[in-house]
Motif scaffolding. Structure first.
Motif, PDB file in Angstrom:
ATOM      1  N   VAL A 148      -6.530   0.758  10.793  1.00 44.95           N
ATOM      2  CA  VAL A 148      -7.469   0.813  10.411  1.00 44.95           C
ATOM      3  C   VAL A 148      -8.886  -0.819  10.042  1.00 44.95           C
ATOM      4  O   VAL A 148      -9.346  -1.020  10.059  1.00 44.95           O
ATOM      5  N   HIS A 162      -0.137   1.543  12.486  1.00 46.95           N
ATOM      6  CA  HIS A 162      -1.044   2.061  10.976  1.00 46.95           C
ATOM      7  C   HIS A 162      -2.239   1.200  10.707  1.00 46.95           C
ATOM      8  O   HIS A 162      -3.688   0.795  10.906  1.00 46.95           O
ATOM      9  N   GLU A 169      -4.972  -3.023   5.255  1.00 48.64           N
ATOM     10  CA  GLU A 169      -5.070  -2.862   3.541  1.00 48.64           C
ATOM     11  C   GLU A 169      -5.715  -3.493   3.379  1.00 48.64           C
ATOM     12  O   GLU A 169      -6.234  -3.309   1.762  1.00 48.64           O
ATOM     13  N   ASP A 196       0.597  -1.226   0.022  1.00 47.30           N
ATOM     14  CA  ASP A 196       0.048   0.281  -0.298  1.00 47.30           C
ATOM     15  C   ASP A 196       0.537   1.155   0.120  1.00 47.30           C
ATOM     16  O   ASP A 196       1.086   1.575  -0.573  1.00 47.30           O
TER      17      ASP A 196
HETATM   18 ZN   LIG Z   1      -4.292   2.754   5.205  1.00 45.31          ZN
END
Ligand SMILES: [Zn+2]
Ligand SMILES: NC(=O)c1ccc[n+]([C@@H]2O[C@H](COP(=O)([O-])OP(=O)(O)OC[C@H]3O[C@@H](n4cnc5c(N)ncnc54)[C@H](O)[C@@H]3O)[C@@H](O)[C@H]2O)c1
Length: 392
Positions: free
Chosen positions: A284, A280, A200, A152
């Motif tokens: 998410v 992160h 992701e 990502d």
């Molecule tokens: Zn992200």
């Protein structure tokens, strides 16, 4: 009154390459990339390495030096590789950016040189930003070393650092010269980092590709068992979907729509209110869970689909509830909900949030109902922290 009208297009193109052992002597991928631009002369290259990667791969700097001497006809090192702090702190403290700019100055890095960044998404974001602003843009090559950066963050066009306690407040859109995903780096990730980037892939599968979603579900146990072939497949398809999307209608996000930020309005806020203790990708996962429950509450997806998605996150051993989801402002509002406005400000224009209409199809909406967000948080708490005394 007179007007001179300006109108031009700038074409960008770069490869996202997949390899194993990028600095092995017989691997000519990086050499070939570097030889493309400065034909007939040797390019000056400054390597910048995430210190977490350097620790896990103690011979990396030596390998780079040996690789450089093998291909000295094509490139030379501007200096010994520079180590920078790994993780979010490198984006939180501007001194890291300044140190890198100092190096660009000291080692005479010009617009025809290259900066090669090796590291996780945070280091790539910071180095990419430094490269974009020094001399108004130095060519830069990313070698992402985490699942999240390979599938990502490292394959796109954005970079930046945090400011005013807000994620990515300062940054640019600046496409890289190339991206090299080397699977060998993934072996040294701890389990949490390995897992984190999978969210992701689930994100992009949920909004764009139900077959991909079902393949992740089928492979869940292999992914938990750190099966490299399953992870490489996941990374490839996820990167491909991101690259396709970015190269599509709006690479530099002039509009307000940002489908790839599904689950992110709350994720960014959760990262910030946990002082970045939450990774992160972990944030998410919670953000997606919240928006999936919200999609169910407003009748966009069925209960069975919602459960199917929550079950996948559980199979992958993500935590879907953290106490900070309940954190309140002095006026009694959930702090989380402030994330909505911050998200809108960052995007500009009208609030645009991606929800799901089924597994594989995202739909954008322009408002979220606060009472229903609170209800969704309550569902997460009930399911994943059922014995707590505090409730929303
Ligand atoms: Zn992200
Ligand atoms: N630019 C974008 O489009 C974009 C998109 C998504 C996320 N991001 C950003 O990416 C960042 C998160 O990146 P991340 O998940 O890669 O984590 P990270 O960069 O924070 O790295 C996590 C930790 O892993 C270590 N590490 C990295 N590679 C390693 C390896 N191969 N072996 C051992 N340790 C290693 C690092 O030193 C660090 O301590 C966030 O700042 C997020 O905002 C950017």
């Amino acid at each position: 009154m007179r007007t001179i009208k300006q109108n031009f297009k700038v074409q960008f193109s770069y490869g996202v390459h997949f390899t194993e052992g990028v600095f092995k002597e017989d691997n000519t991928l990086l050499r070939d990339i570097l030889s493309q631009a400065n034909v007939g002369s040797s390019s000056k290259v400054l390597f910048v390495i995430d210190d977490g990667v350097a620790k896990a791969h103690p011979t990396l700097s030596d390998q780079i030096s040996e690789y450089a001497s093998t291909y000295s006809d094509v490139f030379h090192l501007a200096a010994s590789p520079i180590l920078v702090l790994g993780g979010e702190e490198v984006k939180n403290d501007k001194r890291h950016l300044q140190l890198l700019l100092d190096s660009v100055n000291e080692f005479g890095i010009c617009r025809h040189s290259y900066i090669v960044a090796i590291g996780g998404g945070a280091v790539l974001d910071m180095v990419g930003f430094a490269a974009a602003i020094a001399h108004r843009g130095i060519r830069h090559i990313r070698i992402p070393t985490t699942v999240l950066s390979q599938n990502d963050s490292g394959v796109g066009v954005k970079n930046g650092i945090n400011a005013f306690g807000k994620k990515n407040f300062v940054g640019t859109f600046a496409p890289p010269a190339a991206v090299i995903n080397d699977s060998l780096f993934l072996h040294t990730l701890n389990d949490a980092e390995w897992r984190s980037g999978i969210s992701e892939a689930i994100k992009v599968a949920l909004i764009k590709d139900s077959d991909f979603y079902h393949s992740i579900k089928r492979d869940a146990h292999k992914l938990v068992a750190r099966n490299m072939a399953a992870m490489q497949q996941l990374i490839f398809r996820c990167a491909e979907l991101h690259v396709e999307h970015i190269g599509g209608k709006d690479p530099f996000e002039f509009g307000s729509s940002r489908p790839l930020d599904f689950g992110h309005w709350s994720a960014h806020k959760l990262e910030q209110i946990t002082d970045y203790r939450l990774r992160h990708g972990e944030a998410v996962a919670i953000g997606i869970a919240l928006d999936v429950i919200y999609s169910k509450l407003i009748g966009m997806i069925s209960e069975a689909e919602c459960d199917n998605i929550l079950d996948l996150f559980q199979k992958l051993q993500f935590d879907l509830f953290i106490p900070e989801l309940l954190q309140q402002e002095p006026d009694g509002k959930l702090t989380l909900i402030k994330g909505l406005n911050e998200f809108r400000e960052h995007l500009g224009g009208q609030l645009t949030i991606m929800l799901l209409s089924n597994i594989g199809t995202g739909v954008e909406v322009n408002t979220l109902n606060e009472a229903l967000i609170i209800q969704a948080v309550g569902e997460l708490q009930q399911k994943y922290q059922p014995h707590s005394s505090t409730t929303v």
